[in-house]
Enzyme design. Structure first.
Site, PDB file in Angstrom:
ATOM      1  N   TYR A 128      -5.511   0.097  15.754  1.00 59.21           N
ATOM      2  CA  TYR A 128      -4.480   0.640  16.694  1.00 59.21           C
ATOM      3  C   TYR A 128      -5.014   0.373  18.171  1.00 59.21           C
ATOM      4  O   TYR A 128      -5.524  -0.416  18.366  1.00 59.21           O
ATOM      5  CB  TYR A 128      -3.976   1.977  16.412  1.00 59.21           C
ATOM      6  N   ASN A 178      -6.995   8.233   2.631  1.00 60.21           N
ATOM      7  CA  ASN A 178      -6.382   7.719   3.896  1.00 60.21           C
ATOM      8  C   ASN A 178      -7.243   8.256   5.264  1.00 60.21           C
ATOM      9  O   ASN A 178      -7.609   9.391   5.292  1.00 60.21           O
ATOM     10  CB  ASN A 178      -5.098   7.898   4.114  1.00 60.21           C
ATOM     11  N   GLU A 179      -7.991   7.387   5.945  1.00 59.96           N
ATOM     12  CA  GLU A 179      -8.611   7.770   7.148  1.00 59.96           C
ATOM     13  C   GLU A 179      -9.430   9.343   6.785  1.00 59.96           C
ATOM     14  O   GLU A 179      -9.020  10.208   7.578  1.00 59.96           O
ATOM     15  CB  GLU A 179      -7.665   8.228   8.217  1.00 59.96           C
ATOM     16  N   HIS A 238      -8.708   0.278  10.123  1.00 59.17           N
ATOM     17  CA  HIS A 238      -7.425   0.621  10.733  1.00 59.17           C
ATOM     18  C   HIS A 238      -7.367   0.206  12.202  1.00 59.17           C
ATOM     19  O   HIS A 238      -8.217   0.684  12.937  1.00 59.17           O
ATOM     20  CB  HIS A 238      -6.855   1.797  10.419  1.00 59.17           C
ATOM     21  N   ARG A 281       0.960  -1.121  -0.094  1.00 62.48           N
ATOM     22  CA  ARG A 281       0.085  -0.080  -0.039  1.00 62.48           C
ATOM     23  C   ARG A 281       0.782   1.418   0.139  1.00 62.48           C
ATOM     24  O   ARG A 281       1.762   1.403   0.859  1.00 62.48           O
ATOM     25  CB  ARG A 281      -0.959  -0.125   1.231  1.00 62.48           C
ATOM     26  N   GLU A 297      -4.450  -1.017   7.610  1.00 58.67           N
ATOM     27  CA  GLU A 297      -3.355  -0.675   8.715  1.00 58.67           C
ATOM     28  C   GLU A 297      -3.386  -1.473  10.042  1.00 58.67           C
ATOM     29  O   GLU A 297      -4.625  -1.497  10.485  1.00 58.67           O
ATOM     30  CB  GLU A 297      -3.345   0.921   8.811  1.00 58.67           C
ATOM     31  N   TRP A 331       1.282  -1.248   9.099  1.00 57.37           N
ATOM     32  CA  TRP A 331       1.883   0.001   9.243  1.00 57.37           C
ATOM     33  C   TRP A 331       3.264  -0.140   9.879  1.00 57.37           C
ATOM     34  O   TRP A 331       2.944  -0.514  11.310  1.00 57.37           O
ATOM     35  CB  TRP A 331       0.961   1.216   9.653  1.00 57.37           C
TER      36      TRP A 331
END
Length: 462
Positions: free
Chosen positions: A222, A153-154, A220, A78, A249, A278
């Site tokens: 986290y 992205n995001e 994503h 990516r 991610e 990531w």
């Protein structure tokens, strides 16, 4: 990029999601496309993304990274691009695609300028991101077998995350109206983490907005996803409804409050979900780097884990058939034990003793090489690479002796036993059979006092 959330509180309570099931119509797009909840190639072969994110827009000279991540087993990269609103503009899209194709990688291209729109004042809107893709259309048309367009992205922060649904619907509609046939990828709001469940609860509406029925959703993961329950509950909802999803991610658990990467890796493999870690290198938060200073010979703890650990890239990636690769994997790989959070090591590439082949019955043989990946006071992470000789083998055992003060505490990709100072690492079910010259990697966490020498190894094949 990662955005730690200071408080999620009651917002993490689940909200009921749609029960409609996404079904691919007969006129699905050419090239890579969605089939049910999975991605397939034009020939119908499943394709499961196994790769990493590369911060290209900030490090345009690091073009060797494409070959480096391929050599470590990835089938997808990516690539971070800029529209010119905050970074870039990236006008080298054709060159990036060429690098992906030369290195037999599926290319996911994303506009990073949209990160945190609505909360980040400098961010671009999704509509502006689509304008960038339109400006690059000549480089993209005809690449549908090789390229996925991650629109932005995001694209929404934590302020008014609900605007994500209309903005994403409009972006998809505009992409299709401008003739793009590619597989589209859309990130969730809340800096990609969807902790308010806007993407989850509006997934069907987004998928229905695509006239080509060729969109995959991307989460994503986290700090919001720091428990197995949080991860599996989210993934269950998408699987139960048949919605296509990738983990676009994620990071690793370098402390107790961070993402549970072990669950992400295991669940992705069990469910056939693609994942893209990531990131390769160049982070301002360097603990998220997989390779120190873009050097593939200096993998960090995170790099070793995602590339060489159980359910990692090397063990599970299959090259796209457009490049001549085989079918995507379906079996799961379960480690004997998984590494847990440790003090952050400073990667220290360590010279190894040359592996010595140990002949066994017939012409079967193997070699083993030992490396200290990272070391900190009292602890270290090591790896052993086992390589078959000139003939295929069906199993292997590596033995060595611990120095005074050394111990092996956890291991993955092998069954490890100790008796006094003697250590034996034996293959597990999924990595014993190796073709001529093929290799596999065992990882482990150890402790030490005094000195931490590299021992000589003996490899025995069957």
């Amino acid at each position: 990029m990662k955005r730690r959330l200071l408080s999620v509180g009651a917002a993490l309570l689940a909200v009921a999601a749609s029960v409609l099931v996404f079904v691919k119509p007969a006129d699905a797009a050419v090239g890579l496309h969605v089939d049910g909840r999975h991605i397939v190639e034009a020939n119908g072969q499943p394709f499961v993304m196994r790769g990493v994110n590369h911060p290209h827009v900030w490090y345009t000279g690091e073009t060797d990274s494409f070959a480096d991540v391929k050599a470590l087993g990835a089938n997808t990269v990516r690539v971070v691009l800029g529209s010119g609103k905050r970074w870039g503009p990236s006008t080298d899209v054709a060159d990036v695609i060429s690098l992906c194709k030369q290195n037999r990688l599926i290319c996911v291209l994303e506009v990073h300028d949209t990160t945190g729109y609505g909360e980040e004042g400098a961010a671009a809107s999704l509509d502006e991101a689509v304008d960038y893709w339109i400006s690059q259309k000549s480089a993209l048309v005809g690449q549908e077998n090789h390229v996925v367009i991650n629109i932005g992205n995001e694209p929404i922060g934590n302020v008014n995350a609900g605007q994500w649904t209309a903005a994403t619907t409009a972006a998809i509609t505009k992409m299709r109206a401008n003739g793009f046939e590619h597989l589209l990828m859309v990130d969730g709001p809340n800096w990609g983490q969807d902790w308010q469940y806007v993407m989850r609860d509006n997934a069907q509406a987004i998928l229905d907005a695509d006239s080509r029925r060729n969109t995959v959703l991307s989460i994503h993961m986290y700090a919001v996803f720091n428990t197995a329950t949080a991860i599996t509950d989210y993934l269950d909802r998408f699987e139960d409804n048949g919605w296509p999803l990738v983990i676009g991610e994620f990071g690793w658990r370098f402390n107790a409050n961070e993402v549970d990467h072990e669950t992400i890796l295991a669940e992705s493999q069990a469910r056939g979900l693609g994942y893209l870690g990531w990131s390769w290198s160049g982070n301002t938060d360097p603990i998220l780097d997989m390779a120190t200073s873009f050097d593939p010979a200096r993998l960090t703890t995170w790099g070793e884990r995602i590339f060489n650990g159980a359910n990692g890239i090397r063990a599970t990636a299959r090259e796209a058939t457009i490049f001549g690769g085989g079918p995507s994997p379906t079996a799961t790989a379960t480690p004997t034990a998984s590494p847990t959070a440790q003090p952050t090591p400073t990667p220290q590439p360590t010279p190894t003793d040359p592996p010595t082949p140990t002949p066994t019955s017939g012409s079967r043989s193997c070699t083993a090489a030992y490396r200290i990946v990272g070391q900190w006071p009292g602890g270290f992470q090591g790896e052993i690479r086992i390589t078959a000789g000139n003939a295929a083998i069906s199993g292997w055992t590596v033995t060595w002796a611990l120095a005074s003060g050394q111990a092996v505490n956890q291991a993955w990709n092998a069954t490890v036993t100790t008796s006094g100072s003697a250590v034996a690492a034996r293959n597990v079910s999924y990595n014993g059979s190796l073709g001529p010259g093929a290799d596999t990697v065992v990882g482990f966490l150890g402790s030490w006092s005094g000195t931490n020498p590299v021992p000589p190894l003996t490899c025995t094949a069957t």
